[in-house]
Motif scaffolding. Structure first.
Motif, PDB file in Angstrom:
ATOM      1  N   LYS A 253       0.848  -1.191   0.000  1.00  0.00           N
ATOM      2  CA  LYS A 253       0.000   0.000   0.000  1.00  0.00           C
ATOM      3  C   LYS A 253       0.885   1.241   0.000  1.00  0.00           C
ATOM      4  CE  LYS A 253      -3.751   2.278   2.517  1.00  0.00           C
ATOM      5  NZ  LYS A 253      -4.490   2.590   1.285  1.00  0.00           N
ATOM      6  N   LEU A 254       0.639   2.120  -0.967  1.00  0.00           N
ATOM      7  CA  LEU A 254       1.469   3.302  -1.132  1.00  0.00           C
ATOM      8  C   LEU A 254       0.864   4.517  -0.445  1.00  0.00           C
ATOM      9  CD1 LEU A 254       2.250   2.983  -4.967  1.00  0.00           C
ATOM     10  CD2 LEU A 254       3.543   2.027  -3.064  1.00  0.00           C
ATOM     11  N   GLU A 255       1.736   5.290   0.189  1.00  0.00           N
ATOM     12  CA  GLU A 255       1.333   6.583   0.719  1.00  0.00           C
ATOM     13  C   GLU A 255       2.245   7.634   0.083  1.00  0.00           C
ATOM     14  OE1 GLU A 255       1.323   9.174   4.865  1.00  0.00           O
ATOM     15  OE2 GLU A 255       1.548   6.976   4.975  1.00  0.00           O
ATOM     16  N   PHE A 256       1.698   8.394  -0.860  1.00  0.00           N
ATOM     17  CA  PHE A 256       2.502   9.354  -1.588  1.00  0.00           C
ATOM     18  C   PHE A 256       2.774  10.596  -0.739  1.00  0.00           C
ATOM     19  CE2 PHE A 256       0.340   7.091  -5.135  1.00  0.00           C
ATOM     20  CZ  PHE A 256       1.486   6.562  -5.712  1.00  0.00           C
ATOM     21  N   LEU A 257       4.047  10.998  -0.716  1.00  0.00           N
ATOM     22  CA  LEU A 257       4.444  12.191   0.016  1.00  0.00           C
ATOM     23  C   LEU A 257       4.644  13.384  -0.922  1.00  0.00           C
ATOM     24  CD1 LEU A 257       7.060  10.630   2.472  1.00  0.00           C
ATOM     25  CD2 LEU A 257       4.619  11.031   2.862  1.00  0.00           C
ATOM     26  N   LYS A 258       5.415  13.153  -1.989  1.00  0.00           N
ATOM     27  CA  LYS A 258       5.715  14.220  -2.940  1.00  0.00           C
ATOM     28  C   LYS A 258       5.917  13.605  -4.325  1.00  0.00           C
ATOM     29  CE  LYS A 258       8.544  16.605   0.603  1.00  0.00           C
ATOM     30  NZ  LYS A 258       7.925  17.914   0.750  1.00  0.00           N
ATOM     31  N   ALA A 259       5.633  14.380  -5.349  1.00  0.00           N
ATOM     32  CA  ALA A 259       5.894  13.950  -6.720  1.00  0.00           C
ATOM     33  C   ALA A 259       6.149  15.176  -7.583  1.00  0.00           C
ATOM     34  CB  ALA A 259       4.723  13.142  -7.276  1.00  0.00           C
ATOM     35  N   VAL A 260       6.942  14.982  -8.634  1.00  0.00           N
ATOM     36  CA  VAL A 260       7.247  16.079  -9.543  1.00  0.00           C
ATOM     37  C   VAL A 260       7.555  15.493 -10.919  1.00  0.00           C
ATOM     38  CG1 VAL A 260       9.741  16.114  -9.090  1.00  0.00           C
ATOM     39  CG2 VAL A 260       8.572  18.228  -9.776  1.00  0.00           C
ATOM     40  N   ILE A 261       7.322  16.294 -11.956  1.00  0.00           N
ATOM     41  CA  ILE A 261       7.631  15.887 -13.324  1.00  0.00           C
ATOM     42  C   ILE A 261       8.612  16.885 -13.922  1.00  0.00           C
ATOM     43  CG2 ILE A 261       6.709  15.425 -15.629  1.00  0.00           C
ATOM     44  CD1 ILE A 261       3.999  14.860 -14.307  1.00  0.00           C
ATOM     45  N   HIS A 262       9.710  16.367 -14.478  1.00  0.00           N
ATOM     46  CA  HIS A 262      10.693  17.201 -15.164  1.00  0.00           C
ATOM     47  C   HIS A 262      10.759  16.771 -16.630  1.00  0.00           C
ATOM     48  CE1 HIS A 262      11.767  18.749 -11.302  1.00  0.00           C
ATOM     49  NE2 HIS A 262      12.377  17.646 -10.894  1.00  0.00           N
TER      50      HIS A 262
END
Length: 339
Positions: free
Chosen positions: A6-15
């Motif tokens: 089970k994933l708990e997303f903290l941060k994400a970004v696209i470059h």
């Protein structure tokens, strides 16, 4: 090693790493936590890496790399995520600019928890080229034409083309790599030139090695003996059906239980290839395609596909040697024929 949970997303970004530009286009802001479409896309990408038969497990080598340094910093300070992903993007972009065989793409970086343990995921989605329409305003109207467009084209469950996931406490790496020409040689550039890590073989590579060694043994010691070839296939098929995986040692014992000399040679060859003690995952499609049937082709071009279970069962199949050196194939107890 780790398994997806089970994933708990903290941060994400696209470059954006488009080699037609002079520098990467790095996002100033993280992906909005309410952006379910983007996070759903990212989750599908992470799952595609960990479920892929091309994925291999690795560990950082002693060599220095931007990825290794970034992961060490993140393991101590998760708030450094944006700065570290920019460092990673610039380093990868430099490698791409120096090696034209590497395609442009978008880099999705994500920081997430599984079982309260932090992970860094980095996935590259290579650009595809499609024809699309272009609408151009001209004077008091518009002109519509067909043009080529290279960009990120994907469904919301598109698989990552390449990438890696790092366990930020133990530094285990799940790696999905591709080969590109670097300095004149085709290499797994993520492993050797970017992350700089050591890894074992993927499940697909292990199966390919097993098949290559098996074919060499067949060519040298079995020749055109169809029954002996089928016995190897049947040993693999039975092992996977019984155990859920190809246990190499078990297959060797069963395939050559009556030939100690070839069994020993087979074991030695597999040992040199580094897979003698491996348990290899075989997909249902690979099992059906490679091991369920034995194809026979006559000199006149007739092809017959026979289930490996038929070999050794005289009530179903018999090879009869004729006096003139030819062979007759007798398929018995057929319930019906279809064309």
């Amino acid at each position: 090693m780790f398994e997806i949970g089970k994933l708990e997303f903290l941060k994400a970004v696209i470059h954006v790493l488009n080699v037609e530009n002079d520098t990467p286009l790095c996002s100033t802001f993280e992906v909005d936590q309410e952006d379910s479409l983007t996070f759903g896309f990212i989750e599908a990408g992470l799952n595609s890496i960990l479920a892929s038969k091309d994925m291999k497990w690795g560990r950082f080598s002693e060599a220095d790399s931007v990825v290794k340094a970034s992961c060490n910093i993140l393991s101590e300070n998760l708030s450094a995520f944006m700065d570290m992903t920019k460092e990673i993007s610039y380093d990868l972009f430099k490698l791409m600019k120096e090696n034209p065989s590497m395609p442009s793409g978008d880099l999705l970086c994500v920081l997430f928890l599984m079982d309260d343990v932090p992970y860094l995921g980095v996935m590259k989605y290579n650009y595809k080229t499609f024809l699309t329409r272009k609408v151009e305003a001209i004077r008091d109207g518009q002109s519509i034409s067909i043009v080529r467009d290279s960009s990120l084209f994907a469904t919301n469950r598109h698989k990552a083309d390449e990438g890696f996931v790092v366990h930020l406490m133990h530094m285990d790496i799940a790696l999905l790599d591709k080969k590109y020409e670097i300095n004149g040689d085709k290499v797994n550039y993520l492993k050797e030139n970017f992350i700089k890590c050591e890894s074992g073989n993927s499940e697909k590579e292990k199966l390919d090695i097993f098949n290559k060694v098996t074919k060499n043994i067949e060519d040298k010691y079995i020749g055109e003996d169809l029954e002996k070839k089928a016995k190897i296939k049947k040993a693999v098929y039975d092992a996977v059906m019984e155990d859920g995986a190809l246990q190499v040692e078990k297959v060797v014992e069963k395939a050559f239980e009556e030939n100690d000399e070839v069994r020993h040679i087979y074991k030695e060859a597999l040992s040199k290839a580094g897979i003698a003690d491996e348990e290899i995952e075989v997909t249902e499609s690979s099992l059906k395609r490679k091991y369920e049937m034995q194809k026979i082709t006559t000199e006149t071009g007739i092809e017959i596909k026979i289930p490996v279970d038929y070999y050794g069962d005289d009530t179903k199949l018999e090879f009869v040697s004729n006096g003139d050196g030819s062979v007759s194939i007798v398929i018995k107890n057929v319930g019906s024929l279809q064309s």
